[in-house]
Design an enzyme around this catalytic site. Structure first.
Site, short mmCIF file in Angstrom:
data_model
loop_
_atom_site.label_atom_id
_atom_site.label_comp_id
_atom_site.label_asym_id
_atom_site.label_seq_id
_atom_site.Cartn_x
_atom_site.Cartn_y
_atom_site.Cartn_z
N LYS A 174 0.87 -1.18 0.00
CA LYS A 174 0.00 0.00 0.00
C LYS A 174 0.90 1.23 0.00
O LYS A 174 1.39 1.67 1.03
CB LYS A 174 -0.91 0.01 1.23
CG LYS A 174 -2.24 0.78 1.03
CD LYS A 174 -2.09 2.26 0.74
CE LYS A 174 -1.84 3.07 1.99
NZ LYS A 174 -1.83 4.57 1.70
N GLU A 249 9.14 2.20 11.29
CA GLU A 249 10.21 3.20 11.15
C GLU A 249 9.51 4.55 11.05
O GLU A 249 8.89 4.87 10.05
CB GLU A 249 11.06 2.91 9.91
CG GLU A 249 12.42 3.59 9.94
CD GLU A 249 12.48 4.83 9.08
OE1 GLU A 249 12.28 5.94 9.64
OE2 GLU A 249 12.70 4.70 7.86
N CYS A 283 13.49 11.38 7.27
CA CYS A 283 13.25 11.23 8.71
C CYS A 283 14.54 11.31 9.52
O CYS A 283 14.50 11.61 10.72
CB CYS A 283 12.51 9.93 8.99
SG CYS A 283 13.17 8.50 8.13
N GLU A 380 9.03 17.55 14.41
CA GLU A 380 9.57 17.18 13.11
C GLU A 380 8.96 18.09 12.05
O GLU A 380 7.74 18.12 11.87
CB GLU A 380 9.27 15.72 12.80
CG GLU A 380 9.93 15.23 11.54
CD GLU A 380 9.71 13.75 11.30
OE1 GLU A 380 10.61 13.10 10.75
OE2 GLU A 380 8.63 13.24 11.65
#
Length: 478
Positions: A174, A249, A283, A380
């Site tokens: 997906k 993750e 990330c 973030e």
């Protein structure tokens, strides 16, 4: 480019409404991609379940399974430029990154795990029972849902797909609805490589489609890369369904420590690369900088000059160093956090605004005078926004670097091996880079501490994510 679903070896129309995927350099629609329904997801999972025990897959000799992965890697190489251009058009990353990191990395990961297929072994163990042989087997986990993000859609899919297939699993993919096109193309190439029907399935769509997989009672393992917030939802869905295995993750807020003895020019160059790779949509991007106060002004001046000198433009232009952000929604997110930084008192040194052109561009931005409590130091941003704060006492740095919910990556810039080792030992992060940008390798573990996730991808550690260990006890003393 088909934008249909791929289930049990057949391309089929999705039951839900299509979603447009856009070129972030222009805002124009590239394709309309189908949205899977619950019935579509159920069909894909059922196909993967059947294929798991089929003679065409489960009965395949390891050397033949390896050959399929090697063939898929060859096809990625053969379509290298096509895949790179498609990745850039759909995601926005500079074409050099698409070529050298995304497509080349995908082929390398496929070959790395193809090499593991014939080397997955069990053990014999000296149990304390007479006349008993004890051994272990490494068996596939089962049906795996691979849910991938929009920042490196091709390479991160292969990070998951290669070890899943190497260990004999079946998958339902997906991709992000924002950047699905290279994932669709890779599934076409997997079909061309001869991977049996039902082993690789594809469902497209937005968050609810991922939620269907996360809560599905016949999915054995979800491997997800994306935000921490969604990772928590997946964890809850797993607990409420069948307690499926999870590899997560998630987000990051990587600290970069610039020691007093650092080669400052090298630190500036490396941090520019580590902070602006893929327009900061990484990330592990270096985003919060702790600089010895005696060198802070020089560092800030050189970083500002470096950021201001970067070539911003469409990813397909060969000279582009910083491309667009992936979507207008994400550009607004970055702009809001920059505005928050200014309102909280950080000093804007360079950048700080959108670029006046078509597409979703944002200027590389540098803040100084930042404190540890400011939002831009804690949340973030996932864009080309850097925050610098000074330090006076090197002994305080480990605690300051660890003062975050995240723990994916970190970096240290120093000429002193003792300094490097002390910080590498003390920082709670899955990867600590010393004097280099944060680019993973297929042979090294990748994953995070704390809210940056569970488990490890890449290297032999990925094999653990996709296998179960079965113990067999054989008493022969009759």
């Amino acid at each position: 480019m088909p934008t249909r679903l791929f289930i049990d070896g057949q391309w089929t129309e999705a039951g839900g409404e299509p979603i447009p995927t856009r070129d972030p350099a222009t805002g124009t629609v590239l394709e309309d991609v189908g949205t899977a329904t619950q019935a579509d997801v159920d069909a894909a999972v059922a196909a993967a379940r059947r294929a798991l025990s089929s003679p065409e897959w489960a009965g395949l000799a390891p050397v033949r399974r390896a050959k399929l992965l090697f063939r898929l890697a060859d096809l990625v190489d053969e379509h290298h430029e096509e895949l790179a251009a498609l990745e850039t058009r759909d995601q926005g990353q500079p074409i050099g990154i698409s070529r050298q990191v995304s497509v080349t990395g995908a082929a390398e990961h496929l070959r790395y795990f193809a090499g593991w297929v014939t080397k997955i072994q069990g053990t014999t163990n000296p149990v304390s029972f007479p006349d008993t042989l004890h051994y272990t087997r490494r068996e596939p986990v089962g049906v795996n849902a691979l849910i991938t993000p929009w920042n490196f859609p091709l390479m991160i899919l292969v990070w998951k797909l290669a070890p899943a297939l190497a260990t004999g699993n079946t998958v339902v993919i997906k991709p992000s609805e924002v950047t699905p096109l290279t994932s669709i193309r890779l599934v076409q190439l997997a079909e061309q490589a001869g991977i049996p029907a039902g082993v690789v399935n594809l469902v497209t769509g937005d968050g609810p489609v991922g939620a269907m997989l996360s809560s599905h009672h016949d999915v054995d393992h979800v491997s997800y890369t994306g935000s921490t917030a969604v990772g928590k939802l997946i964890t809850a869905a797993s607990a409420e369904s069948n307690l499926k295995r999870l590899t997560l993750e998630l987000g990051g807020k990587a600290p970069s420590i610039i020691a007093a003895d650092a080669d400052l020019d090298a630190a500036v160059a490396g941090n520019l690369a580590g902070a602006t790779l893929n327009t900061g949509q990484v990330c592990a991007a270096y985003t919060r900088f702790y600089v010895d106060r005696k060198r802070e002004q020089e560092f800030v001046e050189k970083m500002a000059a470096g950021l201001a000198g970067l070539q911003v433009g469409p990813g397909l232009e060969e000279t582009t160093q910083v491309g667009p952000l992936v979507s207008d929604k994400h550009r607004r997110h970055v702009a809001n956090l920059v505005a928050t930084g200014r309102s909280e008192g950080a000093d804007l040194i360079t950048g700080g605004s959108e670029v006046d052109r078509d597409g979703y561009f944002y200027q590389p931005t540098l803040f100084a005078g930042v404190t540890d409590s400011m939002t831009i130091m804690r949340e973030e941003i996932f864009g080309p926004v850097l925050a610098v704060t000074p330090y006076d006492d090197p002994d305080e740095l480990v605690a300051r670097a660890n003062d975050t919910q995240y723990g994916l990556a970190a970096t240290v810039w120093t000429r002193d091996i003792r300094t490097a080792q002390r910080y590498a030992d003390g920082i709670r992060a899955g990867a600590v880079f010393v004097n280099m940008p944060p680019i993973p390798d297929m042979a090294a573990p990748w994953g995070g501490y704390k809210a940056s996730g569970w488990g490890r991808e890449m290297g032999p550690w990925a094999l653990d994510a996709y296998t179960e260990t079965k113990a067999v006890w054989l008493h022969y003393g009759y």
